[in-house]
Design a protein around this motif. Structure first.
Motif, mmCIF file in Angstrom:
data_model
loop_
_atom_site.group_PDB
_atom_site.id
_atom_site.type_symbol
_atom_site.label_atom_id
_atom_site.label_comp_id
_atom_site.label_asym_id
_atom_site.label_seq_id
_atom_site.Cartn_x
_atom_site.Cartn_y
_atom_site.Cartn_z
ATOM 1 N N UNK A 64 -6.274 33.810 28.947
ATOM 2 C CA UNK A 64 -7.362 34.334 28.096
ATOM 3 C C UNK A 64 -7.469 35.858 28.162
ATOM 4 N N UNK A 65 -7.288 36.427 29.360
ATOM 5 C CA UNK A 65 -7.381 37.887 29.477
ATOM 6 C C UNK A 65 -6.238 38.579 28.757
ATOM 7 N N UNK A 66 -5.022 38.023 28.873
ATOM 8 C CA UNK A 66 -3.885 38.676 28.213
ATOM 9 C C UNK A 66 -3.995 38.562 26.699
ATOM 10 N N UNK A 67 -4.527 37.455 26.216
ATOM 11 C CA UNK A 67 -4.700 37.310 24.777
ATOM 12 C C UNK A 67 -5.768 38.265 24.252
ATOM 13 N N UNK A 68 -6.820 38.452 25.041
ATOM 14 C CA UNK A 68 -7.850 39.421 24.649
ATOM 15 C C UNK A 68 -7.269 40.832 24.629
ATOM 16 N N UNK A 69 -6.426 41.140 25.606
ATOM 17 C CA UNK A 69 -5.765 42.451 25.629
ATOM 18 C C UNK A 69 -4.849 42.628 24.429
ATOM 19 N N UNK A 70 -4.107 41.581 24.112
ATOM 20 C CA UNK A 70 -3.190 41.655 22.976
ATOM 21 C C UNK A 70 -3.954 42.017 21.695
ATOM 22 N N UNK A 71 -5.108 41.358 21.498
ATOM 23 C CA UNK A 71 -5.898 41.637 20.301
ATOM 24 C C UNK A 71 -6.478 43.057 20.347
ATOM 25 N N UNK A 72 -7.006 43.451 21.521
ATOM 26 C CA UNK A 72 -7.644 44.766 21.634
ATOM 27 C C UNK A 72 -6.651 45.897 21.426
ATOM 28 N N UNK A 73 -5.416 45.701 21.900
ATOM 29 C CA UNK A 73 -4.401 46.747 21.788
ATOM 30 C C UNK A 73 -3.637 46.693 20.465
ATOM 31 N N UNK A 74 -3.971 45.727 19.621
ATOM 32 C CA UNK A 74 -3.307 45.627 18.328
ATOM 33 C C UNK A 74 -1.867 45.196 18.429
ATOM 34 N N UNK A 75 -1.600 44.204 19.290
ATOM 35 C CA UNK A 75 -0.222 43.776 19.545
ATOM 36 C C UNK A 75 0.123 42.441 18.906
ATOM 37 N N UNK A 76 -0.812 41.834 18.217
ATOM 38 C CA UNK A 76 -0.600 40.500 17.666
ATOM 39 C C UNK A 76 0.613 40.483 16.738
ATOM 40 N N UNK A 77 1.526 39.549 17.016
ATOM 41 C CA UNK A 77 2.715 39.388 16.191
ATOM 42 C C UNK A 77 3.811 40.403 16.435
ATOM 43 N N UNK A 78 3.642 41.257 17.465
ATOM 44 C CA UNK A 78 4.636 42.294 17.731
ATOM 45 C C UNK A 78 5.310 42.053 19.077
ATOM 46 N N UNK A 79 6.628 42.223 19.164
ATOM 47 C CA UNK A 79 7.313 42.106 20.466
ATOM 48 C C UNK A 79 6.911 43.249 21.388
ATOM 49 N N UNK A 80 6.557 42.909 22.628
ATOM 50 C CA UNK A 80 6.033 43.896 23.573
ATOM 51 C C UNK A 80 7.065 44.200 24.647
ATOM 52 N N UNK A 81 7.451 45.463 24.716
ATOM 53 C CA UNK A 81 8.281 45.973 25.800
ATOM 54 C C UNK A 81 7.315 46.540 26.838
ATOM 55 N N UNK A 82 7.291 45.940 28.025
ATOM 56 C CA UNK A 82 6.301 46.306 29.041
ATOM 57 C C UNK A 82 6.931 47.158 30.134
ATOM 58 N N UNK A 83 6.212 48.214 30.535
ATOM 59 C CA UNK A 83 6.586 49.015 31.699
ATOM 60 C C UNK A 83 5.343 49.225 32.542
ATOM 61 N N UNK A 84 5.470 49.034 33.847
ATOM 62 C CA UNK A 84 4.354 49.236 34.770
ATOM 63 C C UNK A 84 4.831 50.148 35.887
ATOM 64 N N UNK A 85 4.223 51.303 35.995
ATOM 65 C CA UNK A 85 4.636 52.244 37.033
ATOM 66 C C UNK A 85 3.927 53.573 36.866
ATOM 67 N N UNK A 86 3.929 54.350 37.937
ATOM 68 C CA UNK A 86 3.266 55.653 37.889
ATOM 69 C C UNK A 86 3.970 56.590 36.912
ATOM 70 N N UNK A 105 1.346 39.459 28.831
ATOM 71 C CA UNK A 105 1.442 39.679 27.384
ATOM 72 C C UNK A 105 2.786 40.274 26.983
ATOM 73 N N UNK A 106 3.657 40.552 27.963
ATOM 74 C CA UNK A 106 4.948 41.166 27.660
ATOM 75 C C UNK A 106 5.975 40.162 27.177
ATOM 76 N N UNK A 107 6.952 40.650 26.431
ATOM 77 C CA UNK A 107 8.114 39.836 26.044
ATOM 78 C C UNK A 107 9.329 40.174 26.905
ATOM 79 N N UNK A 108 9.368 41.395 27.412
ATOM 80 C CA UNK A 108 10.407 41.789 28.359
ATOM 81 C C UNK A 108 9.866 42.952 29.175
ATOM 82 N N UNK A 109 10.466 43.147 30.344
ATOM 83 C CA UNK A 109 9.985 44.174 31.265
ATOM 84 C C UNK A 109 11.073 45.220 31.481
ATOM 85 N N UNK A 110 10.666 46.486 31.531
ATOM 86 C CA UNK A 110 11.619 47.588 31.718
ATOM 87 C C UNK A 110 11.212 48.430 32.922
ATOM 88 N N UNK A 111 12.175 48.687 33.802
ATOM 89 C CA UNK A 111 12.003 49.619 34.914
ATOM 90 C C UNK A 111 13.141 50.635 34.829
#
Length: 375
Positions: free
Chosen positions: A177-199, A273-279
């Motif tokens: 539920x939280x990731x779906x709410x984030x997806x909507x808030x960030x305007x990501x619905x229907x879009x492939x998400x490339x995720x990166x997490x890091x400083x 909410x990611x489709x793939x992760x990049x480091x």
């Protein structure tokens, strides 16, 4: 046994501000404390009490004012007031001498999460004196263990790799539920998400990811990069690099979301909410813990072949390794390959989740660590 875990002066435990070492300590505590009395010695934080106890775990939080040396003195003064069977020092070999004097007779263990014994960080003669005092050294990756053993072969027998872990319940595949709410808030619905997490740091290579996204958008204009992280844990302040990254991102318009700092207890929603992760590590990364979190969430991983990263990402099995590590073109090609092939994404992601379940839960980390602490 009475065990003291001495954290660094940088961030508190539990990881209310984030931090790989702090997450590691919090992850193993429930298992260590079922067998021993454990005291975590760490730094103070406005969100946490200076002293608290929960079952067999006690937290003692000391001021970090004045820097590492003053903090180390306070740690030693506290330890000197009680009897200890084992003291594990996290990533601060320079503390070992003080702690050895403060806790005579205790088994001393150093946990290395970076190349803290390298000659550019510590004089080799001092490093040898420290290693001579230690009963064991735990390295976060083979990369750290082997590089340390090459420098100090006479102490290689004390070194053991114990890789970190991940909460397999919090970090799991599929939306929440939280990731779906984030997806909507960030305007990501229907879009492939490339995720990166890091400083936001040059060594983390966010600028390389952004350069790669310029190329990715030529073939996948609907893709969007979500970058989670700030310059330093718990803050969204800026420096020249952060300003340059923001300028670089602005040129990609709606294809980038620079989220900034996210508390660690919320970051799992972004992974889900990611489709793939990049480091895109540009330095010899000890082994970035975000790989475990991405694997646990069933994300295929694109990572640079730097430091210890390739120890948990096998090219074509649970991710794709980028060589050369500094090449935006190579990074873009790997991202494009995954965006082109949903079946490949699913296969690599499922393999990663299986790897996480088989070997990267906190119970395994704690079991291996107990073997060292108990001697």
């Amino acid at each position: 046994m009475r065990i003291a875990l001495v954290c660094t002066e940088k961030l508190p435990v539990p990881p209310v501000r984030g931090g790989a070492i702090q997450t590691y300590i919090a992850g193993v505590l429930p298992y260590l404390s079922t067998r021993h009395e454990v005291t975590v010695v760490g730094r103070t934080d406005p969100a946490l009490a200076e002293c608290e106890e929960a079952g067999a775990v006690r937290h003692v939080r000391l001021s970090a004012e004045g820097g590492p040396e003053r903090y180390a003195d306070r740690v030693a003064a506290f330890l000197a007031g009680e009897r200890w069977d084992v003291v594990e020092v996290f990533n601060r070999p320079a503390f070992v001498g003080r702690i050895a004097r403060a806790a005579p007779g205790a088994r001393l263990v150093l946990s290395l999460h970076n190349a803290m014994l390298a000659p550019d960080r510590l004089d080799p003669a001092e490093a040898r004196r420290i290693l001579a005092r230690l009963d064991a050294v735990v390295a976060i990756s083979d990369f750290i263990r082997i590089s340390t053993a090459r420098l100090y072969p006479e102490h290689a027998h004390k070194l053991r790799t114990i890789r970190s872990g991940v909460d397999l319940e919090r970090f799991r595949p599929g939306p929440s539920p939280r990731s779906e709410a984030l997806r909507a808030r960030l305007g990501l619905t229907g879009r492939p998400v490339v995720l990166s997490v890091g400083r936001l740091s040059p060594k983390k290579g966010i600028h390389v990811i952004l350069a790669a996204m310029e190329r990715v958008l030529l073939t996948h204009p609907e893709a969007v990069l979500v970058q989670v992280g700030s310059r330093w844990y718990g803050h969204d302040d800026t420096d020249s690099y952060v300003r340059a990254v923001r300028e670089q991102a602005s040129r990609l318009g709606d294809a980038v979301r620079l989220v900034g700092y996210v508390p660690y207890d919320e970051v799992d929603a972004y992974f889900r909410l990611g489709d793939l992760f990049v480091c895109a590590s540009q330095w010899e990364e000890p082994l970035a813990r975000v790989h475990y979190e991405a694997m646990a969430c069933g994300l295929p991983i694109v990572t640079t072949d730097r430091g210890g990263n390739a120890e948990v990402v096998t090219d074509g099995h649970n991710g794709l390794l980028v060589r050369p590590w500094h090449s935006a073109e190579a990074l873009a090609a790997a991202i494009q390959a995954l965006l082109d092939d949903p079946d490949l994404r699913r296969r690599l992601g499922a393999a990663g989740r299986c790897m996480a379940e088989a070997g990267f839960g906190w119970e395994r980390v704690a079991r291996e660590l107990l073997e060292v602490l108990e001697g």
